[in-house]
Motif scaffolding. Structure first.
Motif, PDB file in Angstrom:
ATOM      1  N   UNK A 193       0.863  -1.175   0.000  1.00 19.01           N
ATOM      2  CA  UNK A 193       0.000   0.000   0.000  1.00 19.01           C
ATOM      3  C   UNK A 193       0.908   1.236   0.000  1.00 19.01           C
ATOM      4  N   UNK A 194       0.328   2.422   0.037  1.00 21.94           N
ATOM      5  CA  UNK A 194       1.137   3.621  -0.137  1.00 21.94           C
ATOM      6  C   UNK A 194       2.019   3.956   1.073  1.00 21.94           C
ATOM      7  N   UNK A 195       1.434   4.086   2.281  1.00 23.67           N
ATOM      8  CA  UNK A 195       2.238   4.497   3.439  1.00 23.67           C
ATOM      9  C   UNK A 195       1.766   3.782   4.707  1.00 23.67           C
ATOM     10  N   UNK A 196       2.413   4.096   5.824  1.00 26.32           N
ATOM     11  CA  UNK A 196       2.124   3.418   7.088  1.00 26.32           C
ATOM     12  C   UNK A 196       0.681   3.646   7.537  1.00 26.32           C
ATOM     13  N   UNK A 244      -4.675   1.330   8.422  1.00 26.00           N
ATOM     14  CA  UNK A 244      -6.125   1.463   8.228  1.00 26.00           C
ATOM     15  C   UNK A 244      -6.777   0.179   7.711  1.00 26.00           C
ATOM     16  N   UNK A 245      -5.985  -0.715   7.164  1.00 28.80           N
ATOM     17  CA  UNK A 245      -6.551  -1.961   6.645  1.00 28.80           C
ATOM     18  C   UNK A 245      -6.870  -2.891   7.803  1.00 28.80           C
ATOM     19  N   UNK A 277      -6.599  -8.537   5.262  1.00 30.64           N
ATOM     20  CA  UNK A 277      -5.752  -8.738   4.082  1.00 30.64           C
ATOM     21  C   UNK A 277      -4.707  -7.645   3.939  1.00 30.64           C
ATOM     22  N   UNK A 278      -3.992  -7.388   5.029  1.00 34.12           N
ATOM     23  CA  UNK A 278      -2.953  -6.357   4.990  1.00 34.12           C
ATOM     24  C   UNK A 278      -1.798  -6.820   4.106  1.00 34.12           C
ATOM     25  N   UNK A 279      -1.233  -5.883   3.343  1.00 34.36           N
ATOM     26  CA  UNK A 279      -0.024  -6.225   2.586  1.00 34.36           C
ATOM     27  C   UNK A 279       1.166  -6.341   3.533  1.00 34.36           C
ATOM     28  N   UNK A 280       2.276  -6.758   2.999  1.00 32.29           N
ATOM     29  CA  UNK A 280       3.502  -6.913   3.806  1.00 32.29           C
ATOM     30  C   UNK A 280       4.017  -5.586   4.350  1.00 32.29           C
ATOM     31  N   UNK A 281       3.723  -4.508   3.651  1.00 27.89           N
ATOM     32  CA  UNK A 281       4.230  -3.218   4.089  1.00 27.89           C
ATOM     33  C   UNK A 281       3.734  -2.113   3.184  1.00 27.89           C
ATOM     34  N   UNK A 311      -5.119   5.053  -0.769  1.00 33.85           N
ATOM     35  CA  UNK A 311      -3.747   4.771  -0.341  1.00 33.85           C
ATOM     36  C   UNK A 311      -3.593   3.379   0.251  1.00 33.85           C
ATOM     37  N   UNK A 312      -4.693   2.791   0.745  1.00 35.04           N
ATOM     38  CA  UNK A 312      -4.608   1.460   1.362  1.00 35.04           C
ATOM     39  C   UNK A 312      -4.651   0.338   0.334  1.00 35.04           C
ATOM     40  N   UNK A 313      -4.897   0.655  -0.947  1.00 34.98           N
ATOM     41  CA  UNK A 313      -4.970  -0.388  -1.969  1.00 34.98           C
ATOM     42  C   UNK A 313      -3.575  -0.920  -2.296  1.00 34.98           C
TER      43      UNK A 313
END
Length: 188
Positions: free
Chosen positions: A92-95, A100-101, A104-108, A173-175
């Protein structure tokens, strides 16, 4: 003083210098009028920058010199891999976006990874400058530094090249997507 975690072994350093030199010589159109011996001397005088370049290389960025800032005496390096670096995708874009996710959070995040590597995300303008040197991201896309006013509203900006045109888009940004990463820059 350089942190031990951010130090290359002599073998890693030599291999990186050889790789960068070969890429520099094969792509002279990216840096007309610049001389490798000057670049190498600058690199060797700044071992902390070598670590960041090693991270760019390790994650698939294929860093190369794209310019020289005569006011600061710094060489400008961008990721020049044909597609968005493989080791920096599905972010995703930033911390804040990562936090906010709920599922299914990405690695970073792209911004977090760039900071950890000691590099900056390309701006939209830098991305457009890169595209003048070749056709990049014809199958992938790359997050670029997002203006604060867009980020405050929850968005983030990414770019790609399709139909021989550079396109600028927005997304939450969370995509994150398997085909979207980020390209970085480093001043040495």
């Amino acid at each position: 003083m350089i942190s031990p975690e951010r130090t290359l072994t002599p073998e890693q350093r030599d291999e990186l210098i050889r790789t960068l030199k070969t890429r520099f010589e094969r792509n002279m159109h990216r840096h007309p009028g610049l001389d490798w011996t000057d670049v190498q001397a600058r690199l060797e005088a700044r071992p902390e920058k070598l670590w960041s370049l090693h991270e760019m290389e390790r994650t698939g960025g294929e860093p190369d010199v794209v310019g020289f800032d005569s006011q600061t005496g710094e060489y400008i390096v961008y990721d020049c891999a044909p597609e968005s670096p493989k080791g920096r995708r599905s972010l995703c874009y930033d911390h804040a976006a990562l936090e906010s996710r709920k599922q299914h959070k990405p690695e970073g995040s792209a911004v977090g990874m760039a900071e950890a590597m000691g590099i900056e995300l390309l701006t939209e303008q830098e991305y457009r400058e890169l595209q003048k040197l070749g056709a990049f991201d014809t199958k992938t896309s790359s997050w670029v530094r997002t203006p604060p006013e867009i980020r405050r509203l929850g968005g983030a900006v990414f770019c790609d090249r399709r139909y021989d045109t550079v396109w600028v888009y927005h997304n939450g940004a969370e995509s994150y997507y398997a085909s979207r990463g980020f390209r970085g820059s480093l001043r040495v």
